[in-house]
Design a protein around this motif. Sequence first.
Motif, PDB file in Angstrom:
ATOM      1  N   TRP A 443       0.853  -1.276  -0.015  1.00  0.00           N
ATOM      2  CA  TRP A 443      -0.021   0.018  -0.083  1.00  0.00           C
ATOM      3  C   TRP A 443       0.688   1.351  -0.078  1.00  0.00           C
ATOM      4  O   TRP A 443       0.211   2.177  -0.640  1.00  0.00           O
ATOM      5  CB  TRP A 443      -0.839   0.136   1.288  1.00  0.00           C
ATOM      6  CG  TRP A 443      -2.125  -0.954   1.008  1.00  0.00           C
ATOM      7  CD1 TRP A 443      -2.170  -2.285   1.407  1.00  0.00           C
ATOM      8  CD2 TRP A 443      -2.970  -0.966   0.046  1.00  0.00           C
ATOM      9  NE1 TRP A 443      -3.036  -3.099   1.317  1.00  0.00           N
ATOM     10  CE2 TRP A 443      -4.045  -2.252   0.355  1.00  0.00           C
ATOM     11  CE3 TRP A 443      -3.754   0.141  -0.406  1.00  0.00           C
ATOM     12  CZ2 TRP A 443      -5.231  -2.423  -0.445  1.00  0.00           C
ATOM     13  CZ3 TRP A 443      -5.032  -0.304  -1.129  1.00  0.00           C
ATOM     14  CH2 TRP A 443      -5.643  -1.348  -0.957  1.00  0.00           C
ATOM     15  N   PHE A 474      -6.495  -6.722   1.531  1.00  0.00           N
ATOM     16  CA  PHE A 474      -7.627  -6.160   1.046  1.00  0.00           C
ATOM     17  C   PHE A 474      -7.872  -4.614   1.394  1.00  0.00           C
ATOM     18  O   PHE A 474      -6.966  -4.308   2.027  1.00  0.00           O
ATOM     19  CB  PHE A 474      -8.762  -6.913   1.928  1.00  0.00           C
ATOM     20  CG  PHE A 474      -9.065  -6.732   3.377  1.00  0.00           C
ATOM     21  CD1 PHE A 474      -9.549  -5.664   4.085  1.00  0.00           C
ATOM     22  CD2 PHE A 474      -8.019  -7.488   4.316  1.00  0.00           C
ATOM     23  CE1 PHE A 474      -9.458  -5.414   5.415  1.00  0.00           C
ATOM     24  CE2 PHE A 474      -8.006  -7.450   5.661  1.00  0.00           C
ATOM     25  CZ  PHE A 474      -8.604  -6.564   6.269  1.00  0.00           C
ATOM     26  N   MET A 477     -12.918  -1.257   0.130  1.00  0.00           N
ATOM     27  CA  MET A 477     -13.848  -1.545  -0.580  1.00  0.00           C
ATOM     28  C   MET A 477     -14.696  -3.024  -1.030  1.00  0.00           C
ATOM     29  O   MET A 477     -15.824  -2.827  -0.950  1.00  0.00           O
ATOM     30  CB  MET A 477     -13.184  -1.576  -2.273  1.00  0.00           C
ATOM     31  CG  MET A 477     -13.775  -1.455  -3.363  1.00  0.00           C
ATOM     32  SD  MET A 477     -14.736  -0.031  -4.008  1.00  0.00           S
ATOM     33  CE  MET A 477     -15.594  -0.786  -5.394  1.00  0.00           C
TER      34      MET A 477
HETATM   35  S1  SF4 Z   1     -10.721  -2.744  -4.153  1.00  0.00           S
HETATM   36 FE1  SF4 Z   1     -11.200  -4.875  -3.693  1.00  0.00          FE
HETATM   37  S2  SF4 Z   1     -10.042  -6.088  -4.859  1.00  0.00           S
HETATM   38 FE2  SF4 Z   1      -8.921  -4.084  -4.819  1.00  0.00          FE
HETATM   39  S3  SF4 Z   1      -7.701  -4.223  -2.985  1.00  0.00           S
HETATM   40 FE3  SF4 Z   1      -9.558  -3.375  -2.502  1.00  0.00          FE
HETATM   41  S4  SF4 Z   1     -10.494  -5.246  -1.391  1.00  0.00           S
HETATM   42 FE4  SF4 Z   1      -8.997  -6.020  -3.189  1.00  0.00          FE
END
Ligand code: SF4
Length: 516
Positions: A443, A474, A477
């Motif tokens: 990240w 994760f 989102m």
């Molecule tokens: S948007 Fe969904 S697929 Fe992308 S990192 Fe976040 S949780 Fe994972």
Amino acid sequence: MVSVSEGETALPAEHKLRHPLPGAIIQIRIDEWLVASTCEIFGGFMALRDIWVEARIKETANANGSRNMSQMHLARQGVITEEMQYVAKREKLEPELIRSEVARGRCIIPANIHHKNLEPMAIGIATKCKINANIGNSATSSNIDEELMKLHHAVHYGADTVMDLSTGGDIPEIRKAIIQASPVPVGTVPVYEAISRVRRPEDLTIGLMLEVIEEQAEQGVDYMTIHAGVLREHVPLVRKRITGIVSRGGSLMAHWMEHHKKQNFLYENIEEICKIFKKHDVSFSFGDGLRPGCIADASDEAQFAELKVLGELTTKAWEHDVQVMIEGPGHVPMDKIKEQVDKEMEWCHEAPFYTLGPLVIDIAPGYDHITSAIGAAMIGWHGASMLCYVTPKEHLGLPNAEDVKQGVIAYKIAAHAADVARHRPGARDRDDALSYARFLFDWNKQFELSLDPPTAKAMHDENLPDDFYKEAKFCSMCGPKFCSMNITQMADAEGGHDQAERKQKFVELLAKVQGA
Ligand code: SF4
């Protein structure tokens, strides 16, 4: 001529300007080694052009009034100037290519000899797509500190040039402060200052215009918008339009011509302007005084009649070895954008195209940085060399520093999208590096590689602020059970595959992007 050395000493990407803003640091987006070598050779920040230009002035000392200091003049004599070398390093292109493009007129290096703290850059089809940010006050809002703050935001977020469009207050003082603080080329529209010196637009004279142009050239303005292409015979053509003439300079010239029943005095005296420009190396930005102000008016007779005249003026300027770019629209629906570039290239002999947007729809006041960035990305893809930003305040009011930031970010996106679509070498590297960071759940690297890291981080941290989540597989989102990228990794693992290859490619790309 002194050439820039290949010194590799690493310096932080941030450094103070010779004329810094009080307590502020402007982040310069330049190759670190270049800054290092500059300091190494010339013993201080941004002193390089003092030495380059002084040597050239000595060489032309006997030329007096007829000296020609333009990059185009030198390029046509076969000289690769220090500015061309500097640009070649920034663009990762051969210096000879830059020289030949400048000589041909397909590329300009706006670099007034009096703008000493300038970091030379190039605008042209062979180089990366550039963006301009307009700053400057109006008669109802005038404050030097506010304008310097806008300059700071513009340069910090990535503007390649700025235009000082001040129309009120002490215009020369504001411009002086902006030039002294700006490492990027500064453009102006001299008719704005000329208007401030007369009671009514019809009182403008060529004498006053030449006086203003010369003063601004001596101050260090790198390029000037000159509305010499709007002719008297074009004025009736705009009567059928919905929004008439929306360029300030274009409307002023139309008013003057209709009042005096005479031809445009800028058109008739272009040779006099060329003589001033070549003395100081000011580039023309031939103004599109009849650009469309709504999509209904796009690509009409008036606009294209003026564009043809701009091609004629380009030839005249090139006879003096004066650098030229051509301003373009405005408001154009997506299906008419390619035609704009094709016609400009044909009629204006491939001089760099510098477009305002264009906005592709007219119903989103408050969001015109978006409506215009769509058009800007398309026109950059088709071949425009520089994109003039539009802020969310367009049509509504004078932008403040936050509007400047929003406009610059929108246009960095548009210009980068154009570079990727044009397959410029290495243009996609940063995108690919960020995509690896995303898939591998790094990240912090994902934030770092983004155009606006603090905003990206703040949005992520809104729901998952703890450090622990900087390695989480994760985000908020989809949550931990539905993260498709994590599920892909689990599928890989079940098939006996790990992420080693992706990790290796990520490391290699990162080295390329960060070492760039
Ligand atoms: S948007 Fe969904 S697929 Fe992308 S990192 Fe976040 S949780 Fe994972």
